[in-house]
Scaffold this motif. Structure first.
Motif, short mmCIF file in Angstrom:
data_model
loop_
_atom_site.label_atom_id
_atom_site.label_comp_id
_atom_site.label_asym_id
_atom_site.label_seq_id
_atom_site.Cartn_x
_atom_site.Cartn_y
_atom_site.Cartn_z
N LYS A 1 0.86 -1.20 0.00
CA LYS A 1 0.00 0.00 0.00
C LYS A 1 0.89 1.25 0.00
CE LYS A 1 -3.75 2.18 2.55
NZ LYS A 1 -4.63 2.09 3.73
N ARG A 2 0.61 2.16 -0.95
CA ARG A 2 1.43 3.36 -1.07
C ARG A 2 1.02 4.41 -0.04
NH1 ARG A 2 0.44 4.69 -7.15
NH2 ARG A 2 1.50 6.61 -6.62
N VAL A 387 3.48 10.15 -16.29
CA VAL A 387 3.02 9.76 -17.63
C VAL A 387 4.20 9.27 -18.47
CG1 VAL A 387 2.06 10.64 -19.79
CG2 VAL A 387 0.99 11.24 -17.61
N LYS A 388 5.29 10.01 -18.46
CA LYS A 388 6.47 9.61 -19.22
C LYS A 388 7.01 8.27 -18.74
CE LYS A 388 8.16 14.17 -20.68
NZ LYS A 388 9.29 15.14 -20.59
N ASP A 399 11.69 15.45 -14.98
CA ASP A 399 10.47 16.20 -14.64
C ASP A 399 10.17 16.11 -13.15
OD1 ASP A 399 9.91 17.16 -17.18
OD2 ASP A 399 8.80 15.38 -17.77
N THR A 400 10.44 14.93 -12.55
CA THR A 400 10.21 14.79 -11.11
C THR A 400 11.13 15.74 -10.34
OG1 THR A 400 9.83 12.45 -11.54
CG2 THR A 400 9.93 13.12 -9.24
N GLU A 401 12.39 15.78 -10.75
CA GLU A 401 13.34 16.67 -10.08
C GLU A 401 12.93 18.13 -10.24
OE1 GLU A 401 16.92 15.51 -12.01
OE2 GLU A 401 17.21 13.70 -10.78
N ALA A 402 12.42 18.48 -11.43
CA ALA A 402 11.96 19.85 -11.65
C ALA A 402 10.74 20.15 -10.77
CB ALA A 402 11.61 20.05 -13.12
N HIS A 424 4.91 8.41 -5.80
CA HIS A 424 5.15 8.41 -7.25
C HIS A 424 4.94 7.02 -7.84
CE1 HIS A 424 7.16 9.08 -11.12
NE2 HIS A 424 7.01 10.37 -10.87
N ALA A 425 4.30 6.96 -9.01
CA ALA A 425 3.95 5.68 -9.64
C ALA A 425 5.16 4.82 -9.93
CB ALA A 425 3.18 5.95 -10.93
N SER A 426 6.33 5.41 -10.10
CA SER A 426 7.53 4.64 -10.41
C SER A 426 8.04 3.82 -9.23
CB SER A 426 8.65 5.60 -10.85
OG SER A 426 9.05 6.41 -9.74
#
Length: 442
Positions: A1-2, A387-388, A399-402, A424-426
């Motif tokens: 579970k996240r 998404v990417k 994008d995550t870092e940004a 985060h989904a990753s």
């Protein structure tokens, strides 16, 4: 579970809270209004000690009472009074009483100006009030009393005073131009002064050099009101979009639902209607910006609508194949880019003081417009990275870092950023220590 994501950070957590975007829009609008707000000056007295406090013209009686208690450190109940034109104490307990006090001290200031020959420094007089100990709490009295049956199911809103300074200034100028025809105290009555006399004086007053700046201020106020009206017209279509998506949310036996599932169903079954609402919404925002080019609420909300549309097209792409899939992915990417562009435009519309302020965690400015724009901007980057990553794009992490950089620039707490990363989904930062390090926590 996240881990549960913090409200406002991370695309997923924002999508679970549709009210978040509306709340941020209201905060932005409120910040703009507060920055332009006229202030009343109250000369307050408590047990022989006198202090001045300033309050916005939208104050209620409860606001005045609370400000006095805070200023003097009063813990018990108080009653607030002012002396009228004849020197008698009058108790304040409603908006009507505050209006009467304002009118009273305007008359007092006018009398003093005639006696001394000196013009008042401000068209808004200082309101002198005195607080006294009370054994009971004085409850705010509504201006209108209605039968209980009419108000059973209605919430009673706050009673406020809203007076623009230009209007008070023009009224003072008009009264001065009337000269002896105006009553020495109290309000102006057309039947007393005479309609013809008032019309003649009004024409002369409007044409005077002193009125020019006041009319410019009035023009600015009406311009902003017109822009806000058309902007809110656009918001109607944005709200309808949310209604359509919410109606697509499947309900499980436990009563829970999934916004991701709702987006997927809406993208598959309602895309034509949602596209039409989006276009109508954006047309209104463009019209609002034509009226007032620095109306930053429009690009902020435009960016949020583009962000929501990007998520819809992402879900549409997941359910498509071939050329339709590629086209949906392209539209999603364009919407992500457009959202960022709109937040950049909104940022440029802020005043230099607002734009250049450095935000830190728990700083007073952390709830301001700049912070809200940066959080929304970070949300777009965060969702874009997910998404990417789902498409197998190896550059998703940038994008995550940004996004993290935007959250930090907005003064967000490191704990909130950490939880967003853990969400985060990753699952790249599912370990709390790794997430804390990426969030910039020491």
């Amino acid at each position: 579970k996240r881990a549960a994501g913090p409200a406002g950070l991370g695309g997923a957590s924002v999508s679970r809270n549709a009210a978040q975007a509306k709340q941020q829009q209201l905060q932005a609008q409120r910040a703009r209004q507060q920055s332009q707000q006229t202030l009343f000056t109250f000369s307050t007295t408590w047990k022989g000690e006198t202090k001045e406090i300033q309050l916005p013209v939208t104050l209620t009686y409860a606001d005045l009472r609370a400000a006095i208690k805070k200023e003097y450190g009063i813990e018990n109940h108080i009653i607030v009074k002012y002396k009228d034109f004849d020197g008698d104490f009058v108790t304040i307990s409603s908006r009507m009483d505050l209006r009467a006090a304002l009118t009273n001290f305007a008359a007092v200031a006018e009398r003093e100006a005639k006696e001394t020959g000196e013009r008042p420094g401000s068209p808004i007089p200082v309101i002198r009030v005195e607080a006294f100990p009370s054994t009971v709490e004085v409850v705010e009295t509504p201006d209108l009393v209605q039968p209980d049956v009419l108000g059973e199911n209605e919430e009673q809103g706050d009673d406020v005073i809203e007076i623009d300074e230009w209007l008070l200034s023009f009224a003072t100028l008009f009264r001065k131009a009337l000269g002896d025809a105006a009553p020495k105290e109290g309000s102006l009555e057309l039947r007393t002064v005479g309609l013809e006399k008032c019309c003649e004086t009004l024409e002369a007053t409007v044409g005077s050099p002193e009125a020019r700046a006041l009319l410019k201020a009035a023009s600015d106020k009406f311009q902003e009101a017109a822009a806000a009206a058309i902007f809110n017209w656009g918001n109607v279509f944005a709200c309808n979009t949310r209604r359509v998506i919410d109606a697509c949310e499947p309900q499980r036996e436990d009563g829970a639902g999934s916004t991701d599932e709702a987006l997927a169903v809406a993208a598959k079954t309602q895309m034509a209607a949602l596209d039409a609402d989006y276009e109508r919404c954006i047309e209104r925002f463009q019209e609002a910006l034509k009226i007032k080019s620095d109306f930053f609420e429009a690009p902020i909300t435009w960016g949020q609508q583009a962000f929501e549309r990007a998520k819809l097209y992402h879900h549409l792409a997941k359910d498509s194949t071939g050329g339709a899939k590629s086209e949906a992915e392209k539209t999603a990417d364009e919407m992500f880019a457009l959202a960022i562009t709109k937040y950049q435009e909104a940022m440029q519309m802020l005043s230099p003081a607002e734009r250049d302020v450095v935000l830190t965690e728990n700083s007073p400015e952390a709830g301001g417009v700049k912070a809200q724009i940066l959080i929304l901007w970070g949300n777009v980057l965060y969702e874009q990275s997910q998404v990417k990553q789902s498409r197998g794009d190896k550059k998703w992490k940038a994008d995550t870092e940004a996004a993290v950089a935007k959250f930090n620039e907005a003064g967000c707490s490191k704990d909130d950023i950490k939880r967003a990363l853990m969400n985060h989904a990753s699952e790249e930062w599912k370990n709390e220590e790794d997430a804390a390090k990426a969030a910039g926590a020491k």
